[in-house]
Design a protein around this motif. Structure first.
Motif, PDB file in Angstrom:
ATOM      1  N   GLU A  17       0.811  -1.214   0.000  1.00 46.01           N
ATOM      2  CA  GLU A  17       0.000   0.000   0.000  1.00 46.01           C
ATOM      3  C   GLU A  17       0.851   1.274   0.000  1.00 46.01           C
ATOM      4  O   GLU A  17       0.460   2.291  -0.579  1.00 46.01           O
ATOM      5  N   LEU A  20       1.444   2.449  -3.381  1.00 44.46           N
ATOM      6  CA  LEU A  20       0.300   3.160  -3.956  1.00 44.46           C
ATOM      7  C   LEU A  20       0.334   4.630  -3.499  1.00 44.46           C
ATOM      8  O   LEU A  20       0.150   5.545  -4.296  1.00 44.46           O
ATOM      9  N   ASP A  21       0.607   4.826  -2.199  1.00 46.28           N
ATOM     10  CA  ASP A  21       0.746   6.201  -1.688  1.00 46.28           C
ATOM     11  C   ASP A  21       1.813   6.944  -2.473  1.00 46.28           C
ATOM     12  O   ASP A  21       1.643   8.099  -2.859  1.00 46.28           O
ATOM     13  N   ILE A  24       0.776   7.849  -6.035  1.00 42.32           N
ATOM     14  CA  ILE A  24      -0.243   8.922  -6.035  1.00 42.32           C
ATOM     15  C   ILE A  24       0.430  10.264  -5.735  1.00 42.32           C
ATOM     16  O   ILE A  24       0.191  11.265  -6.408  1.00 42.32           O
ATOM     17  N   ASP A  25       1.321  10.271  -4.745  1.00 40.21           N
ATOM     18  CA  ASP A  25       2.038  11.506  -4.407  1.00 40.21           C
ATOM     19  C   ASP A  25       2.881  12.010  -5.576  1.00 40.21           C
ATOM     20  O   ASP A  25       2.858  13.184  -5.918  1.00 40.21           O
ATOM     21  N   MET A  28       0.433  11.829  -9.437  1.00 38.02           N
ATOM     22  CA  MET A  28      -0.920  12.351  -9.649  1.00 38.02           C
ATOM     23  C   MET A  28      -0.913  13.734 -10.315  1.00 38.02           C
ATOM     24  O   MET A  28      -1.789  14.007 -11.153  1.00 38.02           O
ATOM     25  N   ASN A  52      -8.986   8.265 -11.545  1.00 36.62           N
ATOM     26  CA  ASN A  52      -9.197   7.037 -10.756  1.00 36.62           C
ATOM     27  C   ASN A  52      -8.860   5.801 -11.581  1.00 36.62           C
ATOM     28  O   ASN A  52      -8.187   4.876 -11.116  1.00 36.62           O
ATOM     29  N   PHE A  55      -5.060   5.152 -12.097  1.00 34.49           N
ATOM     30  CA  PHE A  55      -4.354   4.567 -10.951  1.00 34.49           C
ATOM     31  C   PHE A  55      -4.802   3.130 -10.675  1.00 34.49           C
ATOM     32  O   PHE A  55      -3.993   2.292 -10.287  1.00 34.49           O
ATOM     33  N   LEU A  56      -6.073   2.861 -10.915  1.00 33.75           N
ATOM     34  CA  LEU A  56      -6.534   1.479 -10.727  1.00 33.75           C
ATOM     35  C   LEU A  56      -5.850   0.554 -11.743  1.00 33.75           C
ATOM     36  O   LEU A  56      -5.389  -0.535 -11.391  1.00 33.75           O
ATOM     37  N   TRP A  59      -2.247   0.065 -10.716  1.00 33.26           N
ATOM     38  CA  TRP A  59      -2.170  -0.777  -9.511  1.00 33.26           C
ATOM     39  C   TRP A  59      -2.434  -2.249  -9.848  1.00 33.26           C
ATOM     40  O   TRP A  59      -1.715  -3.137  -9.420  1.00 33.26           O
TER      41      TRP A  59
ATOM     42  N   VAL B  19      -2.233  19.204  -6.856  1.00 29.87           N
ATOM     43  CA  VAL B  19      -3.153  18.158  -6.408  1.00 29.87           C
ATOM     44  C   VAL B  19      -3.325  18.293  -4.896  1.00 29.87           C
ATOM     45  O   VAL B  19      -2.332  18.383  -4.169  1.00 29.87           O
ATOM     46  N   LYS B  24      -5.933  13.233  -3.520  1.00 34.08           N
ATOM     47  CA  LYS B  24      -5.110  12.020  -3.368  1.00 34.08           C
ATOM     48  C   LYS B  24      -5.869  10.961  -2.576  1.00 34.08           C
ATOM     49  O   LYS B  24      -5.857   9.781  -2.924  1.00 34.08           O
ATOM     50  N   ARG B  26      -9.018  10.606  -2.296  1.00 31.12           N
ATOM     51  CA  ARG B  26     -10.138  10.070  -3.089  1.00 31.12           C
ATOM     52  C   ARG B  26      -9.670   8.974  -4.041  1.00 31.12           C
ATOM     53  O   ARG B  26     -10.290   7.925  -4.167  1.00 31.12           O
ATOM     54  N   VAL B  27      -8.523   9.208  -4.668  1.00 35.75           N
ATOM     55  CA  VAL B  27      -7.990   8.208  -5.608  1.00 35.75           C
ATOM     56  C   VAL B  27      -7.593   6.940  -4.858  1.00 35.75           C
ATOM     57  O   VAL B  27      -7.908   5.823  -5.275  1.00 35.75           O
ATOM     58  N   LYS B  28      -6.930   7.117  -3.737  1.00 36.74           N
ATOM     59  CA  LYS B  28      -6.490   5.942  -2.976  1.00 36.74           C
ATOM     60  C   LYS B  28      -7.699   5.117  -2.521  1.00 36.74           C
ATOM     61  O   LYS B  28      -7.712   3.887  -2.627  1.00 36.74           O
ATOM     62  N   TYR B  30     -10.558   4.957  -3.884  1.00 36.29           N
ATOM     63  CA  TYR B  30     -11.153   4.298  -5.064  1.00 36.29           C
ATOM     64  C   TYR B  30     -10.381   3.023  -5.416  1.00 36.29           C
ATOM     65  O   TYR B  30     -10.965   1.957  -5.606  1.00 36.29           O
ATOM     66  N   VAL B  31      -9.076   3.131  -5.475  1.00 35.43           N
ATOM     67  CA  VAL B  31      -8.251   1.978  -5.871  1.00 35.43           C
ATOM     68  C   VAL B  31      -8.388   0.848  -4.854  1.00 35.43           C
ATOM     69  O   VAL B  31      -8.602  -0.315  -5.225  1.00 35.43           O
ATOM     70  N   LEU B  32      -8.290   1.192  -3.576  1.00 35.12           N
ATOM     71  CA  LEU B  32      -8.354   0.140  -2.551  1.00 35.12           C
ATOM     72  C   LEU B  32      -9.739  -0.491  -2.494  1.00 35.12           C
ATOM     73  O   LEU B  32      -9.871  -1.694  -2.283  1.00 35.12           O
ATOM     74  N   LYS B  34     -11.809  -0.881  -4.985  1.00 32.15           N
ATOM     75  CA  LYS B  34     -11.932  -1.775  -6.139  1.00 32.15           C
ATOM     76  C   LYS B  34     -11.135  -3.058  -5.897  1.00 32.15           C
ATOM     77  O   LYS B  34     -11.525  -4.125  -6.311  1.00 32.15           O
TER      78      LYS B  34
END
Lengths: 187, 291
Positions: A17, A20-21, A24-25, A28, A52, A55-56, A59, B19, B24, B26-28, B30-32, B34
Motif C-alpha cells: 500500500e 500506492l501512496d 499517487i504523491d 498524480m 481514478n 491509478f486502478l 495498480w 493536487v 489524493k 479520493r484516488v487511494k 477508489y483503488v483500494l 476496487k
C-alpha cells in the motif's frame, strides 16, 4: 518499510500500500495535468473518473511493467493519455447518439453491426499491450482501436503512406497476438 | 487541443497542476475499494494453498491435525505446495486450514467432494505451469476460470459463517434497507491489508444509480476508509438509542457518512453513501446494532 524512488516499483508489484501512496504523491500531478488537458471541455467528474481509472489500471497491472523510474513515468503518462482520449471519444459518441433524431428509426447497417466493440476489459488489455510497442506502432494502434480511424486517416495524421500503416498494423497484430488473450482479437 | 496535439503531448515539459490531499485520498480510496472485490478466502483458496506447520490459531489442536491430514490427502505434502506457491505471504496460510475445515463442515459430503476435487485440479494445473515455466494456454485459462466460478458458488454457502469465525465481533447485517436498494455484493469481503488483524466485513447496496456500503470492523481498527473519513468537511457527534454516532458530510465529495460505535461488543460500523439522508443512515445502522 516505506516506498522511495529506489524501491517503489518492486513494492508496487508486490501490491504494497505504501507504493500506492508513493505513486499517487509523485505522479498524480502528471496524471491530472494530462487528463485535464485532454478532457478540458468535459465535466469535472469525467476528469476525476479518468484519474481514478488510471491509478486502478496501474495498480492492478503493475506486474506487467518492466523498466526503471524514468520508464514508469512514461508508462503512466501513456496510460493516462490514451485513457483520456478513449473517454473523450466515448463521451463524444454518446452525445452524437443522443442528438441523432433519426438514429432510433434506422436499422443498423452491416458496417455498424460488424464494427468491433471493445469491452472495458479488452480495452485495458489492449492498452497495456500497446504500451509495449514502439512509438509509431503505438500511435497507429491507438488511432485504429481506440479512435477507430480508417487506415487512410491514420496515414494522413502520421505522414505515412496507407501501405505503411497497413504493414505496421499487420506486424503489430502478429506481435501482440503472442499474448493468448489478445490472440483471438487480432488473428 | 487537436487529436494530433493530444498524441504528441510531451510529458516531460508540462506545467503540472496542483493536487490536494483530498484528491489524493479520493484516488487511494477508489483503488483500494476496487481491489477488495475479492474475498480473502477466495484469494487464499486460489493463490495460497500452503499450510504452515505452526498455524497460530489451531496449532497442535485436533482441528489442525484434521485440516493438515485433509490437505495432505488433497494436495500431497506441504513441502510440495510450498514449491508451487513460493511467493505467498505467510500470514495468509493460517486462514487456509480454517477455510478447508469450514467447507467440510458446512457443505454436504457430495458438495465437499466436488469442491475439494476442483481445488486439487486447480493446484495441479498451477504445478504444471510452474514446472514448465509458462503462462496458461487458452484451454487451461478457460478451465481455471471455470473452476474459480464453481468454487465461488460453493463458498458463498458458507461465506458468512467463515467471516464470523475470522472476526472477534458479531457480524451485523441490516434488517432495514432503504426502499429501492438491494445488496449487490452477496459475499462478505475482507480487506487483504487486514491480514493478521480482525478483518473488515463489508456489505454494499445499490439502487442502480446510487450506492452505499457498510464496513464493520474492530473498535480500534483503521482501514483505508479513514482516508476518506478524514476528508469529510462537516462532522457532528451525538448519542442515539444509547449508541455513539458520528454524522459526516462532504459537498466536495458529494457524499455523506455515518459511524456507530458499539463499545461493549468491541466493534464499529461505518456507512458511506452517495445519496442517503441522515435519517435513512440512522435507520440502517440502528437495524444493525439494535439486536
Amino acid at each position: 518499510m516505506k516506498s522511495s524512488a529506489n524501491n517503489f516499483i518492486t513494492r508496487l508489484k508486490k501490491q504494497k500500500e505504501d507504493a500506492l501512496d508513493y505513486i499517487i504523491d509523485e505522479y498524480m500531478p502528471l496524471v491530472k495535468t494530462i487528463a485535464t488537458k485532454i478532457l478540458h471541455n468535459m465535466k469535472r467528474e469525467d476528469i476525476d473518473e479518468c484519474i481514478n481509472d488510471v491509478f486502478l489500471t496501474v495498480w492492478q497491472n503493475s506486474r506487467l511493467f518492466q523498466g526503471d523510474t524514468k520508464d514508469f513515468k512514461k508508462w503512466i503518462g501513456m496510460i493516462t493519455k490514451y485513457k483520456a482520449i478513449d473517454r473523450y471519444r466515448q463521451a463524444k459518441r454518446q452525445i452524437e447518439l443522443e442528438h441523432s433524431d433519426t438514429l432510433l428509426e434506422q436499422k443498423p447497417s452491416i458496417i455498424q453491426t460488424d464494427r468491433p466493440v471493445l469491452q472495458r476489459e479488452d480495452r485495458n488489455e489492449i492498452l497495456l499491450a500497446i504500451c509495449q510497442l514502439d512509438d509509431i506502432d503505438r500511435e497507429i494502434f491507438i488511432m485504429k482501436y481506440y479512435l477507430e480511424l480508417p487506415n487512410s486517416k491514420i496515414a494522413e495524421n502520421l505522414g505515412l503512406s496507407k501501405a505503411a500503416v497497413d504493414n505496421r498494423l499487420y506486424r503489430g497484430k502478429k506481435r501482440l497476438a503472442t499474448n493468448t488473450k489478445l490472440r483471438e482479437r487480432f488473428l | 487541443m487537436s487529436m494530433k496535439e493530444w498524441m504528441n503531448i510531451d510529458i516531460d515539459n508540462l506545467e503540472l497542476l496542483e493536487v490536494t490531499d483530498y484528491e489524493k485520498a479520493r484516488v487511494k480510496q477508489y483503488v483500494l475499494k476496487k481491489q477488495k472485490r475479492k474475498p480473502i478466502w477466495r484469494h487464499i483458496a486460489v493463490a495460497s494453498v500452503i499450510i504452515i506447520a505452526t498455524g497460530f490459531a489451531f496449532e497442535g489442536s485436533s482441528i489442525a491435525d484434521a485440516a493438515q491430514s485433509l490437505i495432505n490427502q488433497l494436495f500431497g505434502s506441504k513441502e510440495k505446495l510450498k514449491q508451487i506457491y513460493p511467493d505467498e505471504p505467510q500470514e495468509e496460510f493460517n486462514y487456509f486450514e480454517r477455510h478447508i475445515e469450514i467447507a467440510k463442515e458446512h457443505l454436504t459430503e457430495e458438495e465437499f467432494n466436488n469442491y475439494s476435487q476442483l481445488m486439487k485440479e486447480q493446484v495441479e494445473i498451477k504445478a504444471k505451469l510452474q514446472k514448465e515455466k509458462r503462462e496458461p494456454n487458452e484451454e487451461e485459462a478457460k478451465r481455471l476460470h471455470q473452476i474459480t466460478e464453481i468454487l465461488r458458488v460453493y463458498e458463498n454457502k458458507f461465506a458468512l459463517i467463515e467471516a464470523q469465525q475470522l472476526v472477534s465481533y458479531p457480524i451485523a447485517k441490516p434488517s432495514y434497507v432503504p426502499n429501492g436498494y438491494n445488496q449487490v455484493n452477496e459475499s462478505f469481503y475482507l480487506a487483504e491489508k487486514d491480514i493478521g488483524e480482525d478483518p473488515t466485513v463489508e456489505l454494499e447496496y445499490s439502487n442502480g444509480e446510487a450506492s452505499f456500503s457498510t464496513s464493520q470492523q474492530g473498535i480500534a481498527q483503521t482501514n483505508d476508509l479513514e482516508y476518506l473519513w478524514q476528508n469529510f468537511e462537516e462532522s457532528e457527534s451525538y448519542s442515539l438509542h444509547g449508541f455513539e454516532f458520528v454524522y459526516v458530510k462532504s459537498e466536495k465529495m458529494n457524499k455523506t457518512g455515518m459511524r456507530v460505535t458499539v463499545p461493549e461488543k468491541r466493534y464499529k460500523i461505518t456507512l458511506i453513501a452517495d445519496n442517503l439522508s441522515k435519517d435513512e443512515m440512522e435507520k440502517v445502522l440502528l437495524s444493525m446494532v439494535e439486536k
